[in-house]
Design an enzyme around this catalytic site. Structure first.
Site, PDB file in Angstrom:
ATOM      1  N   PRO A   1       0.921  -1.173   0.099  1.00  0.00           N
ATOM      2  CA  PRO A   1      -0.223  -0.103  -0.444  1.00  0.00           C
ATOM      3  C   PRO A   1       0.617   1.307   0.407  1.00  0.00           C
ATOM      4  O   PRO A   1       0.449   2.443  -0.238  1.00  0.00           O
ATOM      5  CB  PRO A   1      -0.872  -0.159   1.704  1.00  0.00           C
ATOM      6  CG  PRO A   1      -0.266  -1.037   2.204  1.00  0.00           C
ATOM      7  CD  PRO A   1       0.639  -2.123   1.190  1.00  0.00           C
ATOM      8  N   PHE A   2       1.846   1.336   0.200  1.00  0.00           N
ATOM      9  CA  PHE A   2       2.528   2.740  -0.122  1.00  0.00           C
ATOM     10  C   PHE A   2       4.203   2.244  -0.720  1.00  0.00           C
ATOM     11  O   PHE A   2       5.258   2.532  -0.423  1.00  0.00           O
ATOM     12  CB  PHE A   2       3.384   2.365   1.418  1.00  0.00           C
ATOM     13  CG  PHE A   2       2.177   2.650   2.733  1.00  0.00           C
ATOM     14  CD1 PHE A   2       1.373   3.744   2.826  1.00  0.00           C
ATOM     15  CD2 PHE A   2       1.588   1.905   3.309  1.00  0.00           C
ATOM     16  CE1 PHE A   2       0.239   4.144   3.406  1.00  0.00           C
ATOM     17  CE2 PHE A   2       0.712   2.037   4.504  1.00  0.00           C
ATOM     18  CZ  PHE A   2       0.299   3.305   4.375  1.00  0.00           C
TER      19      PHE A   2
ATOM     20  N   LYS B   1       4.839  -5.404  13.387  1.00  0.00           N
ATOM     21  CA  LYS B   1       5.080  -5.868  14.617  1.00  0.00           C
ATOM     22  C   LYS B   1       4.868  -7.115  14.659  1.00  0.00           C
ATOM     23  O   LYS B   1       3.476  -7.444  15.167  1.00  0.00           O
ATOM     24  CB  LYS B   1       5.500  -5.290  15.906  1.00  0.00           C
ATOM     25  CG  LYS B   1       7.072  -4.514  15.624  1.00  0.00           C
ATOM     26  CD  LYS B   1       7.824  -4.940  15.615  1.00  0.00           C
ATOM     27  CE  LYS B   1       9.177  -4.648  15.672  1.00  0.00           C
ATOM     28  NZ  LYS B   1       9.737  -4.473  13.730  1.00  0.00           N
TER      29      LYS B   1
ATOM     30  N   GLU C   1       4.491  -0.326   5.518  1.00  0.00           N
ATOM     31  CA  GLU C   1       4.351   0.265   6.293  1.00  0.00           C
ATOM     32  C   GLU C   1       3.855   1.685   6.614  1.00  0.00           C
ATOM     33  O   GLU C   1       4.244   2.279   5.864  1.00  0.00           O
ATOM     34  CB  GLU C   1       5.108  -0.204   7.243  1.00  0.00           C
ATOM     35  CG  GLU C   1       4.997  -0.004   8.220  1.00  0.00           C
ATOM     36  CD  GLU C   1       6.061  -0.652  10.170  1.00  0.00           C
ATOM     37  OE1 GLU C   1       5.907  -0.106  10.920  1.00  0.00           O
ATOM     38  OE2 GLU C   1       6.970  -1.153   9.632  1.00  0.00           O
TER      39      GLU C   1
END
Length: 428
Positions: free
Chosen positions: A214-215, A248, A232
């Site tokens: 997504p990034f 995490k 993230e």
């Protein structure tokens, strides 16, 4: 003044590829792609910013103050990155490890040309725009023909820390934990290739295709490149709301659906992975509370399980409302570097990380993103990423895992190799 024009885009997937291909001609490029990953806090599906009108490049000294002045002076869109080593501007810390990449600690630019895609609607925003230039650019983008470039020579990828040395270093970390110096730390190691000639555009396309995060980011500043498939988010601001989503907890994907579902369920219930995530969630809550309105920090989701192409991940979502006495740069400075890439207590963990790691992190485990003119921002965490200094012909990617009292060194090593898989596949 910035002027915007809106255009319908019939095939968004094709247009994104054409957009990135067209962007290669510019000295400064940031291309961000959400890959249509379903997420609650997405403002855009894709952004391209190119061609610096103004820029800020600096080392860590006084970097946050310089960025604050730059952001307040331009009051415009700014795109760029903050490297991990800006920690040295916040605390009395040092970065003395080997650095083969030689990226500046901070780089932001005010782009002349921005393309913002949401669904099938494209906003084109130009500084000092003339209609003729915009239409000519748009026509060029739509007519871009992606060429299959020659495959670059194969790379000899080396590991900075041997397996034996890694296991010894994790033992030292565990000794620090048992002595009470810290209770969690993210420990990383570098893979690298020297005399490396790669095509960054081609490698990014391949990395993005096998990861679809997504990034995702393709970043270029002249001879410096970042090819990132990060899943993230570090920190986003929407109005007064701040959103942080630390990762995490990791488990492998399987081709067999039943096996894959089992891996997902095991991750959700794993006490060690949950403890890792909860400790960092608590650290992020603490960081946000320093610049948040009283009583506004909340954990919206704890230890949620999300699936990506290569791995399942455990993600928590923490939100807060920014106290009006603090500005946008204060929010970043109070929470940087991000908890998921440091440890707890944060300063002690960073000192131990510096002592045991062998490579300066630089942009790895830093952040890339943007500030909008209204002060909103969105920044990722630079993991699952290839970094390339074209001039020095040096390619690097790093991976890490969280060490806690429950860690077994061999398993942490295996987790690192799992995370390295996509970058290794693309480069070799």
């Amino acid at each position: 003044m910035r002027t915007s024009v809106y255009k319908p885009i019939p095939d968004a997937k094709l247009f994104k590829q054409q957009l990135l291909f067209w962007a290669q001609q510019f000295r400064e490029v940031i291309f961000m792609d959400s890959n249509d990953y379903p997420q609650e806090y997405s403002s855009y599906d894709c952004i391209l910013a190119v061609d610096a009108f103004t820029s800020l490049k600096t080392d860590y000294y006084n970097a946050f103050e310089d960025l604050k002045q730059y952001q307040q002076t331009t009051k415009d869109w700014l795109f760029g990155y903050l490297a991990y080593d800006l920690k040295n501007d916040i605390e009395a810390l040092e970065s003395n490890n080997f650095d083969g990449l030689d990226f500046p600690d901070l780089f932001f630019f005010q782009p002349k040309k921005i393309f913002l895609l949401k669904g099938n609607q494209l906003e084109i925003s130009y500084l000092t725009m003339c209609d003729e230039e915009l239409e000519q650019d748009f026509e060029e983008i739509e007519n871009s023909q992606m060429q299959q470039l020659e495959t670059a020579e194969s790379l000899l990828i080396q590991q900075r820390i041997s397996k034996e040395s890694y296991l010894q270093k994790v033992s030292k970390m565990l000794a620090h934990i048992h002595q009470g110096d810290m209770y969690e730390a993210n420990f990383c190691m570098e893979f690298y290739a020297e005399n490396a000639r790669i095509d960054p555009f081609d490698k990014f396309k391949k990395l993005n295709e096998i990861s679809k995060p997504p990034f995702a980011v393709f970043f270029k500043n002249n001879k410096h490149f970042l090819l990132s498939a990060t899943p993230e988010r570090y920190l986003k601001k929407e109005g007064e709301k701040l959103i942080s989503q630390p990762i995490k907890g990791t488990s492998k994907r399987f081709s067999d659906p039943i096996e894959d579902e089992n891996a997902k369920n095991q991750l959700a219930l794993d006490p060690k992975e949950r403890a890792e995530n909860i400790m960092i969630t608590d650290l992020v809550r603490n960081d946000l509370s320093r610049i948040a309105q009283k009583g506004s920090v909340a954990v919206d989701e704890l230890c949620g399980i999300y699936s990506f192409m290569q791995v399942h991940q455990m993600i928590s979502t923490i939100t807060a409302k920014l106290d009006p006495q603090f500005n946008v740069i204060d929010a970043i400075k109070a929470t940087f570097p991000m908890g998921s890439m440091t440890g707890a207590p944060k300063i002690s963990a960073m000192k131990i990380i510096e002592e045991l790691e062998e490579t300066k992190r630089g942009l790895y485990s830093g952040t890339v993103g943007y500030f909008a003119p209204n002060g909103d921002f969105d920044f990722n965490v630079v993991i699952r990423s290839i970094l390339y200094n074209q001039e020095k012909q040096y390619v690097s990617f790093s991976v890490g895992s969280a060490i806690t009292s429950q860690s077994i060194a061999e398993r942490e090593y295996e987790e690192c190799l799992l995370k390295a898989k996509a970058m290794q596949e693309v480069l070799q």
